[in-house]
Design a protein around this motif. Sequence first.
Motif, short mmCIF file in Angstrom:
data_model
loop_
_atom_site.label_atom_id
_atom_site.label_comp_id
_atom_site.label_asym_id
_atom_site.label_seq_id
_atom_site.Cartn_x
_atom_site.Cartn_y
_atom_site.Cartn_z
N MET A 206 10.22 -1.89 5.04
CA MET A 206 8.90 -1.52 5.50
C MET A 206 9.00 -0.79 6.82
O MET A 206 9.81 -1.14 7.65
CB MET A 206 8.04 -2.76 5.66
N GLN A 207 8.16 0.18 6.95
CA GLN A 207 8.12 1.00 8.15
C GLN A 207 6.71 0.98 8.75
O GLN A 207 5.74 0.81 8.01
CB GLN A 207 8.49 2.45 7.81
N PRO A 208 6.59 1.18 10.04
CA PRO A 208 5.25 1.30 10.64
C PRO A 208 4.47 2.43 9.97
O PRO A 208 5.00 3.50 9.68
CB PRO A 208 5.54 1.62 12.10
N GLY A 209 3.20 2.17 9.67
CA GLY A 209 2.35 3.14 9.00
C GLY A 209 2.19 2.90 7.51
O GLY A 209 1.29 3.46 6.89
N ASP A 210 3.04 2.07 6.91
CA ASP A 210 2.93 1.76 5.48
C ASP A 210 1.66 0.96 5.21
O ASP A 210 1.29 0.09 5.98
CB ASP A 210 4.13 0.93 4.99
N LYS A 211 1.00 1.27 4.10
CA LYS A 211 -0.17 0.51 3.66
C LYS A 211 0.31 -0.68 2.85
O LYS A 211 1.14 -0.54 1.95
CB LYS A 211 -1.07 1.38 2.79
N VAL A 212 -0.20 -1.87 3.17
CA VAL A 212 0.22 -3.09 2.48
C VAL A 212 -1.00 -3.92 2.10
O VAL A 212 -2.09 -3.74 2.64
CB VAL A 212 1.18 -3.94 3.34
N VAL A 213 -0.79 -4.84 1.14
CA VAL A 213 -1.81 -5.80 0.73
C VAL A 213 -1.18 -7.19 0.78
O VAL A 213 -0.02 -7.37 0.46
CB VAL A 213 -2.38 -5.46 -0.66
N VAL A 214 -1.97 -8.18 1.21
CA VAL A 214 -1.50 -9.56 1.28
C VAL A 214 -1.55 -10.14 -0.13
O VAL A 214 -2.61 -10.16 -0.76
CB VAL A 214 -2.36 -10.40 2.25
N THR A 215 -0.40 -10.61 -0.64
CA THR A 215 -0.32 -11.08 -2.01
C THR A 215 -0.37 -12.59 -2.16
O THR A 215 -0.68 -13.09 -3.22
CB THR A 215 0.97 -10.58 -2.69
N LYS B 272 -5.67 -13.41 1.62
CA LYS B 272 -5.21 -12.89 0.33
C LYS B 272 -6.08 -11.71 -0.11
O LYS B 272 -7.30 -11.74 0.03
CB LYS B 272 -5.24 -13.98 -0.73
N CYS B 273 -5.45 -10.67 -0.62
CA CYS B 273 -6.07 -9.43 -1.11
C CYS B 273 -6.58 -8.53 0.01
O CYS B 273 -7.22 -7.51 -0.25
CB CYS B 273 -7.19 -9.71 -2.10
N SER B 274 -6.31 -8.84 1.27
CA SER B 274 -6.70 -7.98 2.38
C SER B 274 -5.69 -6.83 2.49
O SER B 274 -4.50 -7.02 2.31
CB SER B 274 -6.71 -8.75 3.69
N GLU B 275 -6.19 -5.63 2.77
CA GLU B 275 -5.34 -4.45 2.91
C GLU B 275 -5.28 -4.03 4.36
O GLU B 275 -6.28 -4.06 5.06
CB GLU B 275 -5.87 -3.30 2.05
N GLY B 276 -4.08 -3.62 4.79
CA GLY B 276 -3.91 -3.19 6.17
C GLY B 276 -2.72 -2.26 6.32
O GLY B 276 -2.11 -1.84 5.34
N ASP B 277 -2.41 -1.91 7.56
CA ASP B 277 -1.31 -1.01 7.88
C ASP B 277 -0.26 -1.75 8.69
O ASP B 277 -0.59 -2.49 9.61
CB ASP B 277 -1.81 0.18 8.72
N VAL B 278 1.01 -1.51 8.36
CA VAL B 278 2.11 -2.10 9.12
C VAL B 278 2.14 -1.44 10.50
O VAL B 278 2.17 -0.22 10.62
CB VAL B 278 3.46 -1.90 8.40
N VAL B 279 2.12 -2.26 11.55
CA VAL B 279 2.17 -1.77 12.92
C VAL B 279 3.61 -1.76 13.41
O VAL B 279 4.06 -0.80 14.03
CB VAL B 279 1.30 -2.63 13.85
N ASN B 280 4.34 -2.86 13.11
CA ASN B 280 5.69 -2.99 13.62
C ASN B 280 6.44 -4.00 12.77
O ASN B 280 5.86 -4.91 12.21
CB ASN B 280 5.64 -3.48 15.07
N VAL B 281 7.76 -3.81 12.66
CA VAL B 281 8.65 -4.78 12.05
C VAL B 281 9.61 -5.23 13.13
O VAL B 281 10.42 -4.44 13.62
CB VAL B 281 9.40 -4.19 10.84
N LEU B 282 9.50 -6.48 13.54
CA LEU B 282 10.26 -6.99 14.67
C LEU B 282 11.70 -7.28 14.27
O LEU B 282 11.95 -8.11 13.40
CB LEU B 282 9.61 -8.25 15.21
N THR B 283 12.65 -6.59 14.91
CA THR B 283 14.07 -6.80 14.64
C THR B 283 14.87 -7.01 15.92
O THR B 283 15.99 -7.50 15.85
CB THR B 283 14.68 -5.60 13.89
N GLU B 284 14.30 -6.62 17.06
CA GLU B 284 15.01 -6.81 18.32
C GLU B 284 14.03 -7.10 19.43
O GLU B 284 12.84 -6.76 19.36
CB GLU B 284 15.86 -5.61 18.66
N PHE C 229 3.64 -3.39 -0.84
CA PHE C 229 3.10 -2.05 -0.64
C PHE C 229 1.83 -1.86 -1.46
O PHE C 229 1.72 -2.33 -2.58
CB PHE C 229 4.12 -0.99 -1.04
N SER C 230 0.86 -1.16 -0.88
CA SER C 230 -0.42 -0.88 -1.54
C SER C 230 -0.37 0.51 -2.16
O SER C 230 0.31 1.41 -1.65
CB SER C 230 -1.55 -0.96 -0.53
#
Length: 73
Positions: free
Chosen positions: A1-10, A29-41, A71-72
């Motif tokens: 997943m990358q910032p900006g991807d559209k996702v849905v809570v499953t 559940k079923c809410s749609e949103g955008d990935v802001v950040n994926v924390l890795t460091e 992903f949505s």
Amino acid sequence: MQPGDKVVVTSSVVVYNHPQHRGEAFDMKCSEGDVVNVLTEWKGRPISPTLPVLVAFGRYKAHFRGEEIQFSA
């Protein structure tokens, strides 16, 4: 997943701090949103957080595990 991807809570994720439902249980559940950040460091050092994916639903942001969202279209 990358910032900006559209996702849905499953899966069923209950939050108590949603701005429109403050103080009461709200299922994301079923809410749609955008990935802001994926924390890795953090401060240049690798980390393995429990809830690494930060997703924005308008003004509200929440952290999720990778298996709780997809992903949505």
